[in-house]
Design a protein around this motif. Structure first.
Motif, mmCIF file in Angstrom:
data_model
loop_
_atom_site.group_PDB
_atom_site.id
_atom_site.type_symbol
_atom_site.label_atom_id
_atom_site.label_comp_id
_atom_site.label_asym_id
_atom_site.label_seq_id
_atom_site.Cartn_x
_atom_site.Cartn_y
_atom_site.Cartn_z
ATOM 1 N N ARG A 111 15.973 -26.199 -31.121
ATOM 2 C CA ARG A 111 16.998 -25.546 -31.191
ATOM 3 C C ARG A 111 17.498 -24.619 -32.282
ATOM 4 O O ARG A 111 17.280 -23.208 -32.572
ATOM 5 C CB ARG A 111 17.809 -25.436 -30.322
ATOM 6 C CG ARG A 111 18.551 -24.003 -29.694
ATOM 7 C CD ARG A 111 20.630 -24.113 -29.527
ATOM 8 N NE ARG A 111 21.167 -24.754 -30.346
ATOM 9 C CZ ARG A 111 21.089 -23.996 -31.000
ATOM 10 N NH1 ARG A 111 21.886 -22.715 -31.352
ATOM 11 N NH2 ARG A 111 22.377 -24.588 -32.052
ATOM 12 N N ALA A 112 18.174 -25.690 -33.195
ATOM 13 C CA ALA A 112 18.308 -24.954 -34.330
ATOM 14 C C ALA A 112 17.425 -24.725 -35.475
ATOM 15 O O ALA A 112 17.205 -23.632 -35.655
ATOM 16 C CB ALA A 112 19.101 -26.585 -35.341
ATOM 17 N N HIS A 113 16.067 -25.248 -35.146
ATOM 18 C CA HIS A 113 14.654 -24.836 -36.102
ATOM 19 C C HIS A 113 14.431 -23.407 -35.171
ATOM 20 O O HIS A 113 14.003 -22.265 -35.743
ATOM 21 C CB HIS A 113 13.484 -25.639 -35.897
ATOM 22 C CG HIS A 113 13.979 -26.871 -36.420
ATOM 23 N ND1 HIS A 113 13.855 -27.109 -37.903
ATOM 24 C CD2 HIS A 113 14.249 -28.626 -36.044
ATOM 25 C CE1 HIS A 113 13.769 -27.794 -38.333
ATOM 26 N NE2 HIS A 113 14.579 -29.355 -37.658
ATOM 27 N N VAL A 114 13.668 -23.595 -34.303
ATOM 28 C CA VAL A 114 13.586 -22.206 -33.087
ATOM 29 C C VAL A 114 15.173 -20.812 -33.639
ATOM 30 O O VAL A 114 13.956 -19.896 -33.827
ATOM 31 C CB VAL A 114 13.872 -22.266 -31.803
ATOM 32 C CG1 VAL A 114 13.584 -20.614 -31.165
ATOM 33 C CG2 VAL A 114 12.637 -22.850 -31.261
ATOM 34 N N ALA A 115 16.069 -21.099 -33.691
ATOM 35 C CA ALA A 115 16.489 -20.315 -34.574
ATOM 36 C C ALA A 115 16.302 -19.761 -35.371
ATOM 37 O O ALA A 115 16.278 -18.117 -36.249
ATOM 38 C CB ALA A 115 18.015 -20.585 -34.281
ATOM 39 N N SER A 116 16.188 -20.783 -36.811
ATOM 40 C CA SER A 116 15.374 -19.917 -38.298
ATOM 41 C C SER A 116 14.436 -19.528 -37.886
ATOM 42 O O SER A 116 14.259 -18.513 -38.983
ATOM 43 C CB SER A 116 15.339 -21.899 -38.631
ATOM 44 O OG SER A 116 16.664 -22.348 -39.053
ATOM 45 N N ALA A 117 13.505 -20.169 -37.274
ATOM 46 C CA ALA A 117 12.372 -18.926 -36.425
ATOM 47 C C ALA A 117 13.153 -17.677 -36.815
ATOM 48 O O ALA A 117 12.088 -16.988 -36.584
ATOM 49 C CB ALA A 117 11.275 -19.042 -36.008
ATOM 50 N N SER A 118 13.119 -17.525 -35.779
ATOM 51 C CA SER A 118 13.941 -15.804 -34.750
ATOM 52 C C SER A 118 14.414 -15.423 -35.932
ATOM 53 O O SER A 118 15.040 -14.171 -36.347
ATOM 54 C CB SER A 118 14.665 -16.196 -34.267
ATOM 55 O OG SER A 118 15.215 -15.401 -33.378
ATOM 56 N N ALA A 119 15.643 -16.211 -36.837
ATOM 57 C CA ALA A 119 16.395 -15.276 -37.614
ATOM 58 C C ALA A 119 14.776 -14.897 -39.263
ATOM 59 O O ALA A 119 15.162 -13.841 -39.956
ATOM 60 C CB ALA A 119 17.070 -16.035 -39.009
ATOM 61 N N PHE A 120 14.019 -15.574 -39.338
ATOM 62 C CA PHE A 120 12.496 -14.549 -39.779
ATOM 63 C C PHE A 120 12.085 -14.034 -39.490
ATOM 64 O O PHE A 120 11.643 -13.287 -40.380
ATOM 65 C CB PHE A 120 12.030 -16.381 -40.771
ATOM 66 C CG PHE A 120 12.884 -17.277 -41.284
ATOM 67 C CD1 PHE A 120 13.377 -16.442 -42.846
ATOM 68 C CD2 PHE A 120 13.184 -18.501 -41.353
ATOM 69 C CE1 PHE A 120 14.157 -17.581 -43.528
ATOM 70 C CE2 PHE A 120 13.165 -19.316 -41.999
ATOM 71 C CZ PHE A 120 13.839 -19.114 -43.088
ATOM 72 N N THR A 121 11.530 -14.248 -38.097
ATOM 73 C CA THR A 121 10.751 -13.204 -37.899
ATOM 74 C C THR A 121 11.763 -12.203 -37.421
ATOM 75 O O THR A 121 11.006 -10.847 -37.227
ATOM 76 C CB THR A 121 10.448 -13.412 -36.529
ATOM 77 O OG1 THR A 121 10.976 -13.976 -35.963
ATOM 78 C CG2 THR A 121 8.905 -14.354 -36.209
ATOM 79 N N SER A 122 12.531 -11.890 -37.902
ATOM 80 C CA SER A 122 13.843 -10.587 -37.036
ATOM 81 C C SER A 122 13.719 -10.136 -38.536
ATOM 82 O O SER A 122 13.649 -8.391 -38.789
ATOM 83 C CB SER A 122 15.327 -11.142 -37.000
ATOM 84 O OG SER A 122 16.020 -11.610 -38.116
#
Length: 145
Positions: A111-122
């Motif tokens: 989840r932490a890694h996916v949250a980082s990916a979400s932040a980058f894609t935002s």
């Protein structure tokens, strides 16, 4: 109103979990050819954010499943074992709880890694097509002459 709170018969935990799994399977098929499924970075971001929400809730669901199993008295559980193996229902309950706790920890990391990916894609947006000739170039050349 969520489907489980809608009037009528409530779905079982299994039916809900199975439906989530089926929807993920459909998502995997729909996005197998990523070029068609994701027309722009925003669409990728939206999916990643939704998957993040799933990962956020899964550890709780696993913990509640473990608690549900632990709440069943061991004398109400029959352990089907291969020939020669010795185990008890209580031991199996404890092992399930331990394995689900490990799975929840792993999901927290995911989840932490996916949250980082979400932040980058935002921070990504689609590129707008740039015309070869800028219509303002003609106006600029008129005033430069």
């Amino acid at each position: 109103m969520t489907p489980d709170r809608a009037p009528g018969q409530a779905r079982s935990p299994y039916e809900i979990a199975n439906a989530v799994g089926e929807e993920i399977r459909i998502l995997n098929h729909r996005t197998a050819d990523g070029s068609c499924a994701y027309p722009d970075p925003t669409s990728v971001h939206d999916v990643i954010t939704a998957l993040h929400a799933i990962l956020f809730h899964l550890p709780q669901a696993l913990g509640q499943a473990a608690a549900g199993l632990a709440a069943i008295p061991p004398d109400r559980i029959r352990v089907a074992l291969p020939d020669g193996e010795r185990d008890t229902a209580a031991a199996r309950q404890a092992r399930v709880t331990e394995e689900l706790a490990r799975a929840a920890e792993t999901l927290e990391l995911a989840r932490a890694h996916v949250a980082s990916a979400s932040a980058f894609t935002s921070g990504l947006d689609r590129l707008l097509a740039v015309e070869e000739e800028d219509p303002l170039d003609g106006l600029v050349s008129v005033y430069q002459d």
